[in-house]
Design a protein around this motif. Structure first.
Motif, mmCIF file in Angstrom:
data_model
loop_
_atom_site.group_PDB
_atom_site.id
_atom_site.type_symbol
_atom_site.label_atom_id
_atom_site.label_comp_id
_atom_site.label_asym_id
_atom_site.label_seq_id
_atom_site.Cartn_x
_atom_site.Cartn_y
_atom_site.Cartn_z
ATOM 1 N N GLN A 1 45.616 34.297 32.222
ATOM 2 C CA GLN A 1 45.588 35.574 31.488
ATOM 3 C C GLN A 1 44.166 36.019 31.173
ATOM 4 N N SER A 2 43.259 35.055 30.966
ATOM 5 C CA SER A 2 41.876 35.416 30.653
ATOM 6 C C SER A 2 41.208 36.132 31.810
ATOM 7 N N THR A 3 41.621 35.835 33.041
ATOM 8 C CA THR A 3 41.066 36.538 34.202
ATOM 9 C C THR A 3 41.381 38.020 34.111
ATOM 10 N N SER A 4 42.636 38.345 33.802
ATOM 11 C CA SER A 4 43.026 39.753 33.643
ATOM 12 C C SER A 4 42.308 40.396 32.459
ATOM 13 N N ALA A 5 42.161 39.637 31.367
ATOM 14 C CA ALA A 5 41.535 40.192 30.162
ATOM 15 C C ALA A 5 40.061 40.502 30.391
ATOM 16 N N ILE A 6 39.338 39.589 31.027
ATOM 17 C CA ILE A 6 37.906 39.792 31.272
ATOM 18 C C ILE A 6 37.672 40.920 32.258
ATOM 19 N N LEU A 7 38.468 40.956 33.313
ATOM 20 C CA LEU A 7 38.271 41.953 34.374
ATOM 21 C C LEU A 7 38.991 43.269 34.097
ATOM 22 N N ILE B 1 40.088 31.400 35.020
ATOM 23 C CA ILE B 1 40.322 30.335 36.001
ATOM 24 C C ILE B 1 41.253 30.903 37.071
ATOM 25 N N PHE B 2 40.859 30.752 38.332
ATOM 26 C CA PHE B 2 41.696 31.343 39.378
ATOM 27 C C PHE B 2 41.535 30.594 40.699
ATOM 28 N N LEU B 3 42.526 30.796 41.567
ATOM 29 C CA LEU B 3 42.480 30.332 42.948
ATOM 30 C C LEU B 3 42.324 31.551 43.842
ATOM 31 N N ALA B 4 41.533 31.399 44.908
ATOM 32 C CA ALA B 4 41.274 32.527 45.801
ATOM 33 C C ALA B 4 41.178 32.021 47.233
ATOM 34 N N ASN B 5 41.389 32.926 48.182
ATOM 35 C CA ASN B 5 41.290 32.537 49.591
ATOM 36 C C ASN B 5 39.830 32.503 50.036
ATOM 37 N N LYS B 6 39.585 32.328 51.325
ATOM 38 C CA LYS B 6 38.218 32.167 51.822
ATOM 39 C C LYS B 6 37.352 33.394 51.573
ATOM 40 N N ASP B 7 37.948 34.565 51.412
ATOM 41 C CA ASP B 7 37.201 35.787 51.108
ATOM 42 C C ASP B 7 37.191 36.092 49.611
ATOM 43 N N LEU B 8 37.627 35.093 48.822
ATOM 44 C CA LEU B 8 37.674 35.169 47.356
ATOM 45 C C LEU B 8 38.600 36.268 46.838
ATOM 46 N N TYR B 9 39.682 36.538 47.574
ATOM 47 C CA TYR B 9 40.721 37.414 47.047
ATOM 48 C C TYR B 9 41.587 36.599 46.079
ATOM 49 N N PHE B 10 41.858 37.147 44.911
ATOM 50 C CA PHE B 10 42.599 36.440 43.869
ATOM 51 C C PHE B 10 44.034 36.171 44.317
ATOM 52 N N SER B 11 44.510 34.942 44.050
ATOM 53 C CA SER B 11 45.913 34.626 44.360
ATOM 54 C C SER B 11 46.639 34.128 43.103
ATOM 55 N N ILE B 12 46.113 33.085 42.452
ATOM 56 C CA ILE B 12 46.686 32.574 41.199
ATOM 57 C C ILE B 12 45.597 32.626 40.141
ATOM 58 N N PHE B 13 45.926 33.112 38.940
ATOM 59 C CA PHE B 13 44.907 33.278 37.905
ATOM 60 C C PHE B 13 45.558 33.241 36.534
ATOM 61 N N CYS C 1 42.063 44.029 34.495
ATOM 62 C CA CYS C 1 42.955 44.355 35.609
ATOM 63 C C CYS C 1 44.281 43.632 35.418
ATOM 64 N N GLY C 2 45.371 44.324 35.732
ATOM 65 C CA GLY C 2 46.679 43.704 35.682
ATOM 66 C C GLY C 2 46.894 42.805 36.886
ATOM 67 N N PRO C 3 47.890 41.925 36.833
ATOM 68 C CA PRO C 3 48.162 41.007 37.942
ATOM 69 C C PRO C 3 48.368 41.712 39.280
ATOM 70 N N ASP C 4 49.071 42.860 39.269
ATOM 71 C CA ASP C 4 49.329 43.573 40.518
ATOM 72 C C ASP C 4 48.047 44.133 41.133
ATOM 73 N N GLU C 5 47.062 44.441 40.275
ATOM 74 C CA GLU C 5 45.786 44.955 40.785
ATOM 75 C C GLU C 5 44.896 43.829 41.294
ATOM 76 N N LEU C 6 44.918 42.697 40.598
ATOM 77 C CA LEU C 6 44.005 41.606 40.945
ATOM 78 C C LEU C 6 44.273 41.028 42.326
ATOM 79 N N VAL C 7 45.534 40.957 42.733
ATOM 80 C CA VAL C 7 45.846 40.338 44.028
ATOM 81 C C VAL C 7 45.295 41.153 45.198
#
Length: 487
Positions: free
Chosen positions: A169-175, A155-167, A177-183
């Motif tokens: 732990q499952s987002t990091s686990a599935i992808l 579950i995550f929030l993203a801007n108009k270009d779908l860049y991750f902003s708030i997500f 990627c750590g939080p610093d990489e996802l943003v």
């Protein structure tokens, strides 16, 4: 009635001046239709203990409390998790103190000189109501945050270009990627197929939302993940638009569907094989009997030549039927505990000559600790060998790289990867890859991978294939492990 509570409101007045306590207590008890139990504390430490033990429903805190101030107590109480409303009292009005009190979490700020019945009644009523609302909001926040953090879906929030902003732990686990990489990543970057990217952009541009969109993405480790994606646009007052999205991993379901399709194909092949064996072997038996009769009659050289041709052809037909039946019928498995690394190494050894003749590079990545599996070693070697031989034949002489890897998983399974950098398999062929007699080779019966599937299903193992033309193919076999080495 002003106060609808049936139970009395427990109030603690924290003030080091007893006269001020009596004045405030008198005003509180004078409120019509109010039901209060008012007590006094003049010691900072005792008052703090009462607050963190949640003994009262409402607190009046004097600004001056000796060495420390009421603001200090207010801040410490909030840090300790106090949810009950606290009203700060002071002898003289001070705008700075007023602002600090509100920022520190005070429900209200009152000047003692201005206190009257109406003012204190209003302050208590609003403070208790706001406190009730804040508790409800906090409870809802904790409830939904628990869902947000503990769900297996991304579950995550993203801007108009779908860049991750708030997500979560499952987002990091599935992808992976750590939080610093996802943003720094956009969801579009993870989508494998260009046509899926285009469809998603069109949906979000036209409708501002998309629901249950099946899309294949790739995580940081290069794994392909089958997902269902839902997303909708949220407009904020500040004109900052963002998207709320949910990503559900359905890879396991897709694998199960593939396994079911393969099982159904084998069942259909079994029925076909039995029918062919019955319908062909009866006339074939008559042909063999006739040939035996002709051989006893004697014949000249020319007739003997035709006899030999017919005899060999009839024998070849019988062999093909036997091979087809062997492929279709369930394999008889004799389970014993084996070390997976040994099975893989012996499978490669059986293909050593082919690997060396084509001057291929072999890379094996096997764990040092033994991986124990319950398997029919000889049959499992045949399954591995069939895949290895296909990989060898698909690669260019002198430039091929054959990679074998075993990856233990925490759920008592192990994944075996057999990878080549050969010509690859067209997508339209992948769905038929394990069908008997399906082959893209000029010479070959197309029974190798069908036999492999039959053996693996006998081991309750699964197999998945991914291939890219001119880049290569990866076979992933998932086997069950066992905990002890006892037969």
């Amino acid at each position: 009635m002003i106060f609808s509570r049936t139970a009395p409101v427990r109030v603690l007045i924290i003030d080091d001046d007893e006269d001020d306590f009596f004045l405030t207590e008198s005003l509180i008890n004078s409120i019509d239709s109010g039901n209060f139990i008012v007590e006094w504390s003049f010691n900072y430490k005792d008052a703090y203990e009462s607050i963190i033990q949640k003994k009262y429903d409402l607190y009046f805190i004097d600004y001056y409390l000796g060495a420390k101030t009421g603001l200090d107590l207010l801040r410490e109480a909030k840090l300790a998790g106090c949810d009950e409303p606290m009203i700060l009292l002071t002898g003289k009005g001070n705008r700075t103190v007023d602002i600090d009190a509100m920022r520190s979490g005070a429900a209200d700020y009152l000047v003692k000189a201005d206190l009257n019945l109406e003012l204190i009644e209003r302050s208590i009523r609003y403070s208790l109501e706001n406190g009730r609302i804040m508790k409800t909001l906090k409870m809802n926040e904790l409830r939904y945050r628990s869902i947000f953090e503990n769900t297996k879906d991304a579950i995550f929030l993203a801007n108009k270009d779908l860049y991750f902003s708030i997500f979560n732990q499952s987002t990091s686990a599935i992808l992976k990627c750590g939080p610093d990489e996802l943003v720094h990543k956009s969801f579009y970057d993870l989508i494998i197929k260009e046509e899926d990217k285009v469809r998603l952009k069109e949906a979000l541009t036209g409708n501002n939302s998309i629901k249950d969109f099946e899309v294949i993405i790739q995580n940081k480790d290069g794994e392909e993940i089958y997902t269902v994606f839902s997303c909708h646009k949220i407009d904020e007052v500040s004109d900052t638009n963002y998207y709320q999205a949910i990503l559900h991993d359905i890879s396991f379901i897709k694998k199960a569907e593939k396994a079911l399709v393969l099982t159904e194909k084998l069942a259909a092949t079994d029925r076909l094989a039995r029918t062919l064996a019955h319908e062909i072997r009866n006339p074939l038996t008559n042909i063999h009997l006739s040939l035996d009769h002709l051989s006893q009659m004697g014949a000249d050289e020319e007739i003997s030549t035709y006899y030999d041709i017919m005899n060999r052809s009839a024998g070849r037909i019988g062999s093909i039927i036997s091979e087809l039946l062997d492929t279709a019928l369930p394999t008889q498995i004799v389970f014993k505990n084996n070390i997976l690394q040994e099975v893989m190494e012996e499978s490669v050894l059986a293909a050593k000559d082919r690997i060396q003749l084509k001057k291929l590079k072999l890379m094996m990545e096997l764990p040092e600790d033994n991986i124990l599996i319950s398997a029919d070693k000889e049959k499992l070697k045949i399954a591995f060998l069939n895949i290895i031989i296909n990989a060898v034949e698909a690669m260019e002489e002198g430039n091929g790289i054959l990679q074998l890897k075993a990856v233990p998983l925490p759920n008592q399974t192990v994944e075996v990867y057999i990878k080549d950098n050969g010509m690859g398999i067209p997508q339209e062929y992948l769905a038929r890859l394990f069908e008997p007699y399906f082959t893209a080779k000029k010479s070959g019966l197309g029974l190798g991978l069908a036999a492999t599937l039959n053996i693996l299903q006998g081991h309750k193992a699964s197999i998945d294939v991914k291939s890219v033309l001119q880049e290569g193919t990866v076979f992933c076999i998932t086997l069950h492990t066992c905990e002890s080495f006892e037969n």
